[in-house]
Design an enzyme around this catalytic site. Structure first.
Site, mmCIF file in Angstrom:
data_model
loop_
_atom_site.group_PDB
_atom_site.id
_atom_site.type_symbol
_atom_site.label_atom_id
_atom_site.label_comp_id
_atom_site.label_asym_id
_atom_site.label_seq_id
_atom_site.Cartn_x
_atom_site.Cartn_y
_atom_site.Cartn_z
ATOM 1 N N ALA A 16 0.922 -1.339 -0.063
ATOM 2 C CA ALA A 16 -0.131 0.083 0.057
ATOM 3 C C ALA A 16 0.980 1.251 -0.024
ATOM 4 O O ALA A 16 0.379 2.143 0.392
ATOM 5 C CB ALA A 16 -1.052 -0.005 0.989
ATOM 6 N N GLY A 18 2.269 2.478 -2.805
ATOM 7 C CA GLY A 18 2.222 3.445 -4.332
ATOM 8 C C GLY A 18 1.811 4.637 -4.262
ATOM 9 O O GLY A 18 0.928 5.023 -3.375
ATOM 10 N N ARG A 22 -2.930 8.068 -10.605
ATOM 11 C CA ARG A 22 -4.100 8.095 -11.515
ATOM 12 C C ARG A 22 -5.386 8.690 -10.750
ATOM 13 O O ARG A 22 -6.257 8.894 -11.280
ATOM 14 C CB ARG A 22 -4.256 7.051 -12.233
ATOM 15 C CG ARG A 22 -3.054 6.714 -13.461
ATOM 16 C CD ARG A 22 -2.968 5.517 -13.900
ATOM 17 N NE ARG A 22 -2.176 4.372 -13.162
ATOM 18 C CZ ARG A 22 -2.141 3.141 -13.369
ATOM 19 N NH1 ARG A 22 -2.664 2.427 -14.327
ATOM 20 N NH2 ARG A 22 -1.433 2.427 -12.613
ATOM 21 N N GLY A 149 0.063 -7.590 -15.720
ATOM 22 C CA GLY A 149 1.053 -8.455 -16.131
ATOM 23 C C GLY A 149 0.339 -9.818 -16.637
ATOM 24 O O GLY A 149 -0.676 -10.113 -16.166
ATOM 25 N N ASN A 178 -1.997 -11.489 -14.154
ATOM 26 C CA ASN A 178 -1.685 -11.559 -12.812
ATOM 27 C C ASN A 178 -2.668 -10.545 -11.759
ATOM 28 O O ASN A 178 -2.786 -9.593 -12.032
ATOM 29 C CB ASN A 178 -0.147 -11.391 -12.620
ATOM 30 C CG ASN A 178 0.231 -11.107 -11.310
ATOM 31 O OD1 ASN A 178 -0.319 -11.548 -10.349
ATOM 32 N ND2 ASN A 178 1.262 -10.393 -10.983
ATOM 33 N N ARG A 341 -31.644 14.365 12.555
ATOM 34 C CA ARG A 341 -29.847 14.872 12.846
ATOM 35 C C ARG A 341 -29.682 14.010 13.868
ATOM 36 O O ARG A 341 -30.595 13.325 14.739
ATOM 37 C CB ARG A 341 -29.841 16.194 13.054
ATOM 38 C CG ARG A 341 -29.966 16.801 11.505
ATOM 39 C CD ARG A 341 -30.051 18.335 11.805
ATOM 40 N NE ARG A 341 -29.218 18.941 12.609
ATOM 41 C CZ ARG A 341 -29.060 20.163 13.162
ATOM 42 N NH1 ARG A 341 -30.269 21.035 13.138
ATOM 43 N NH2 ARG A 341 -28.167 20.555 13.850
ATOM 44 N N LYS A 359 -33.323 17.121 16.119
ATOM 45 C CA LYS A 359 -31.912 17.105 16.550
ATOM 46 C C LYS A 359 -31.734 16.700 18.043
ATOM 47 O O LYS A 359 -32.432 17.538 18.773
ATOM 48 C CB LYS A 359 -31.128 18.429 16.244
ATOM 49 C CG LYS A 359 -29.685 18.105 16.306
ATOM 50 C CD LYS A 359 -29.243 19.509 17.041
ATOM 51 C CE LYS A 359 -29.252 19.603 18.283
ATOM 52 N NZ LYS A 359 -28.698 20.779 18.969
HETATM 53 C C1 UD1 Z 1 0.873 -5.028 -10.711
HETATM 54 C C2 UD1 Z 1 1.785 -6.521 -11.067
HETATM 55 C C3 UD1 Z 1 0.899 -6.877 -12.160
HETATM 56 C C4 UD1 Z 1 -0.418 -7.209 -11.966
HETATM 57 C C5 UD1 Z 1 -1.181 -5.859 -11.113
HETATM 58 C C6 UD1 Z 1 -2.591 -6.589 -10.595
HETATM 59 C C7 UD1 Z 1 3.927 -5.779 -10.715
HETATM 60 C C8 UD1 Z 1 5.346 -5.525 -11.461
HETATM 61 N N1 UD1 Z 1 2.952 -5.805 -11.553
HETATM 62 O O1 UD1 Z 1 1.047 -4.067 -11.512
HETATM 63 O O2 UD1 Z 1 1.637 -7.927 -12.844
HETATM 64 O O3 UD1 Z 1 -1.249 -7.683 -13.039
HETATM 65 O O4 UD1 Z 1 -0.409 -5.435 -10.029
HETATM 66 O O5 UD1 Z 1 -3.032 -5.496 -10.088
HETATM 67 O O6 UD1 Z 1 4.081 -6.395 -9.709
HETATM 68 N N2 UD1 Z 1 3.108 -0.623 -4.391
HETATM 69 C C9 UD1 Z 1 4.151 -0.681 -3.487
HETATM 70 N N3 UD1 Z 1 5.487 -0.056 -3.571
HETATM 71 C C10 UD1 Z 1 6.024 0.198 -4.859
HETATM 72 C C11 UD1 Z 1 4.972 -0.021 -6.091
HETATM 73 C C12 UD1 Z 1 3.773 -0.817 -5.669
HETATM 74 O O7 UD1 Z 1 3.664 -0.689 -2.419
HETATM 75 O O8 UD1 Z 1 7.128 0.658 -5.070
HETATM 76 C C13 UD1 Z 1 1.838 -1.230 -4.088
HETATM 77 C C14 UD1 Z 1 0.902 -0.306 -4.798
HETATM 78 O O9 UD1 Z 1 0.535 0.446 -3.752
HETATM 79 C C15 UD1 Z 1 -0.115 -1.232 -5.172
HETATM 80 C C16 UD1 Z 1 0.386 -2.703 -5.424
HETATM 81 O O10 UD1 Z 1 1.853 -2.389 -4.912
HETATM 82 O O11 UD1 Z 1 -0.788 -1.438 -3.940
HETATM 83 C C17 UD1 Z 1 0.544 -2.844 -6.907
HETATM 84 O O12 UD1 Z 1 1.307 -1.799 -7.592
HETATM 85 P P1 UD1 Z 1 0.776 -1.100 -8.723
HETATM 86 O O13 UD1 Z 1 1.640 0.061 -9.279
HETATM 87 O O14 UD1 Z 1 -0.636 -0.746 -8.776
HETATM 88 O O15 UD1 Z 1 0.952 -2.196 -9.956
HETATM 89 P P2 UD1 Z 1 0.480 -2.464 -11.303
HETATM 90 O O16 UD1 Z 1 0.984 -1.719 -12.315
HETATM 91 O O17 UD1 Z 1 -0.799 -2.367 -10.870
#
Ligand code: UD1
Ligand code: MG
Length: 484
Positions: A16, A18, A22, A149, A178, A341, A359
Site C-alpha cells: 500500500a 504506491g 492516477r 501483467g 496476474n 439529525r 436534532k
Molecule cells: C501489478 C503487477 C501486475 C499485476 C497487477 C495487478 C508488478 C510488477 N506488476 O501491476 O503484474 O497484473 O499488479 O493489479 O508487480 N506498491 C508499493 N510499492 C511500490 C510499488 C507498488 O507498495 O514501490 C503497491 C501499490 O501501492 C499497489 C500494489 O503495490 O497497492 C501494486 O502496484 P501497482 O503500481 O498498482 O502495480 P500494477 O502496475 O498495477
C-alpha cells in the site's frame, strides 16, 4: 498452543505504498472507499481470514493518513515504511524485513484490489500447501487485460510474468493476467528478493520476476485461474473505483435479497458493507443505507431515503427521509420529507411527519410530531401531540438549551417553546403561544395577545376598495335577513 489450522501462514504482506498517481487525490489511494469502507479495510479483512501470525502493511506515499487509518481498523498490523517506491519487489523486501524471519508461508496481496475475498485467499493458501508449491498465484481472464501483467504458461505451471510495458506483441495477446495475489514459500521469497534486477521498462524491482527466478531453481510456480474476474480487479483511477464500487454494491444487494429482503430496484439501492437487515424488510427505489444502519423485520424504507448509522425497529416506515445517528422505534412512521439529525430517538408507534427537522430529540412512544416543526434539544413524553408549525427554540444565540413536554400533553399549532422551558404532564398549550415559562400538570397555557374585533374599521380606513364594497354588501344582506 496447538495449531489446528491445516495450513498456517507466517505473514500476510499488504502492499500500500504506491503513489496512486492516477487517482489525482489528496487522499491516499487505498483510503478511498467503497460501500462505506476503505479499499485497505477490504484487504485487511481478506488477510485476517487466513489468520497470519503477522500482518505487515507496506506504506510510503501519504503514509501518515494510512498509518492513522490502520490504527483504527487493524491495530494489530505492523507498518513497514518504503521510503522510495522502487517497485512491488522492493516493497515486499521492505515488508519481509519487518518480520522476525522469512520462513514458512508468506502471502502478498495489494491494497487496491477490494473484491478479493477471504475465502479465495484461504483456498489459495490451502492449494499452495497441498501441492507443495514454492509459489502459487491468483490469475484471471478479464474482458480487457490491458495494463496487467500477463501469465506466460508452461503447462499447468507459470513460466514467467511479463508486464504490459515489457511484453512482445505476441505476449500482449495473452488473456490470462496476474491478479497481484501470491502465496510464497518464505525461504524462497527471502532468497529471491535480493537477487531481482531492475532491467525492465520501468527500472523497478518487479515482484513478478520471482516467478522466473523460482522456476530457474526448480521450484513449482502454479497459477490458479479464478472464474470470478472481479476479485482480481485493481483500482488505479476513479473510473475503476466506481465500476468496482458498483459491482460490490450488486453483490451486497444480492446477499440481502437471498437473506429475505425485498429490494425493489437494485440499481438505485446502495447498501454499505456494515449494514444489517432482517428478513422481510422492504427497500424502495433510490435508498441509501450507510454506516452501521440496521433495520428490523417488516420495516419499509424509501423511496428516496438516506439512513446513516440509524437503527430502525420492526414494522416502521421511513419515506423520503434523510437521517443520521438516530433510532426509529418499532411501528414508528417517519416522513415523507423528514430530516433526522444525530441524537433523534423516536419511540414505538411514534411519528415524525412532513417537513419536520429533529436534532437531539427524544420523542417517546405514541408521540406525534406530524408537520412543519423544528424539534431541537427536546424531550417529548408519551402520547404527546406537537401541533403543526411548532418550533423548539433551543438556541439563545450563545448556548443550546433543552425543553421538555410531559406525557399526553397537547401543544397547539404555531407554538414557540423558548428553551429551557418545561411543560408538565397532561397540559394544553394554546395555538400560537410563545411559551417562556414552565407549565404545571393539567394547566392550559395561553401566551398570546387576546383577539379584538374593531367594527367599521374597513369602511373608515379602506373606503372605496373592493374589500370595503364586499363588507358593505355582506352587512346589507345581514340587515335584509334581519328585517325579514
Ligand atoms: C501489478 C503487477 C501486475 C499485476 C497487477 C495487478 C508488478 C510488477 N506488476 O501491476 O503484474 O497484473 O499488479 O493489479 O508487480 N506498491 C508499493 N510499492 C511500490 C510499488 C507498488 O507498495 O514501490 C503497491 C501499490 O501501492 C499497489 C500494489 O503495490 O497497492 C501494486 O502496484 P501497482 O503500481 O498498482 O502495480 P500494477 O502496475 O498495477
Ligand atoms: Mg495496480
Amino acid at each position: 498452543m496447538t495449531d489446528t489450522r491445516t495450513s498456517s501462514v507466517t505473514a500476510v504482506v499488504i502492499l500500500a505504498a504506491g503513489a496512486g498517481t492516477r487517482m489525482k487525490s489528496a487522499t491516499a489511494k487505498v483510503l478511498h472507499t467503497l460501500a462505506g469502507r476503505s479499499m485497505l479495510h477490504y484487504a485487511v479483512d481478506a488477510a485476517n481470514a487466513v489468520q497470519p501470525e503477522h500482518l505487515v502493511v507496506v506504506v510510503g506515499h501519504q503514509r501518515e493518513q494510512v498509518i492513522a487509518h490502520l490504527a483504527e481498523i487493524a491495530p494489530h498490523a505492523v507498518t513497514a515504511v518504503q521510503e522510495e517506491q522502487n517497485g512491488t519487489g522492493h516493497a515486499v523486501q521492505v515488508g519481509v524485513a519487518a518480520l522476525p524471519s522469512a520462513t514458512g508461508t508468506i502471502v502478498v496481496i495489494s491494497g487496491d484490489v477490494p473484491l478479493l475475498t477471504g475465502e479465495t485467499l484461504t483456498t489459495l493458501v490451502e492449494k499452495h500447501a497441498a501441492e507443495g508449491n514454492a509459489m502459487t498465484l491468483l490469475t484471471s481472464q478479464p474482458t480487457d487485460p490491458t495494463g496487467y501483467g500477463r501469465i506466460v504458461r508452461d503447462g499447468d505451471q507459470c513460466a514467467r510474468i511479463v508486464e504490459q510495458r515489457d511484453a512482445s506483441p505476441a505476449e500482449l495477446l495473452i488473456g490470462e493476467i496476474n491478479a497481484g495475489t501470491y502465496v510464497f514459500d518464505g525461504a524462497t521469497l527471502g532468497a529471491g528478493l535480493g537477487e531481482l534486477r531492475t532491467d525492465n521498462a520501468q527500472r523497478e524491482v518487479y515482484l513478478t520476476d520471482m516467478v522466473a527466478w523460482t522456476r530457474a531453481r526448480g521450484g513449482r510456480v502454479v497459477p490458479w485461474l479464478l472464474g470470478d474476474a472481479w476479485q482480481a480487479e485493481g483500482v488505479n483511477d476513479r473510473v475503476q473505483l466506481a465500476a468496482v464500487g458498483r459491482e460490490l454494491n450488486t453483490r451486497l444487494v444480492e446477499k440481502w435479497q437471498r437473506a429475505g429482503v425485498t429490494v425493489v430496484d437494485p440499481h438505485t439501492t446502495w447498501i454499505h458493507h456494515d449494514v444489517d437487515l432482517a428478513q422481510d424488510v422492504t427497500i424502495l427505489p433510490n435508498t441509501h443505507l450507510e454506516g452501521a444502519t440496521s433495520v428490523e423485520s417488516g420495516a419499509v424504507i424509501g423511496p428516496d431515503t438516506t439512513l446513516s448509522d440509524v437503527e430502525v425497529g420492526a414494522g416502521a416506515t421511513v419515506s423520503r427521509t434523510q437521517a443520521s445517528l438516530s433510532v426509529i422505534g418499532p411501528k414508528a412512521s417517519v416522513g415523507p420529507f423528514a430530516y433526522l439529525r444525530p441524537g433523534t430517538v423516536l419511540g414505538e408507534n411514534g411519528k415524525i411527519g412532513t417537513f419536520v427537522e429533529t436534532k437531539n430529540a427524544k420523542i417517546a412512544a405514541e408521540a406525534k410530531v406530524p408537520h412543519l416543526t423544528y424539534c431541537g434539544d427536546a424531550v417529548i413524553g408519551e402520547g404527546v401531540n406537537i401541533g403543526a408549525g411548532t418550533i423548539f427554540a433551543n438556541y439563545d444565540g450563545e448556548h443550546k438549551h433543552t425543553s421538555t413536554v410531559g406525557n399526553w400533553s397537547f401543544v397547539g399549532s404555531n407554538t414557540v417553546l423558548v428553551a429551557p422551558v418545561h411543560i408538565g404532564d397532561g397540559v394544553y398549550v394554546a395555538a400560537g403561544s410563545t411559551v417562556t415559562s414552565d407549565v404545571g400538570p393539567g394547566e392550559l397555557a395561553v401566551a398570546r395577545g387576546l383577539q379584538r374585533n374593531i367594527p367599521g374599521w374597513v369602511a373608515r380606513k379602506k373606503a372605496g376598495s373592493k374589500t370595503a364594497a364586499a363588507a358593505e354588501a355582506a352587512q346589507a344582506a345581514m340587515q335584509q335577513e334581519g328585517a325579514e
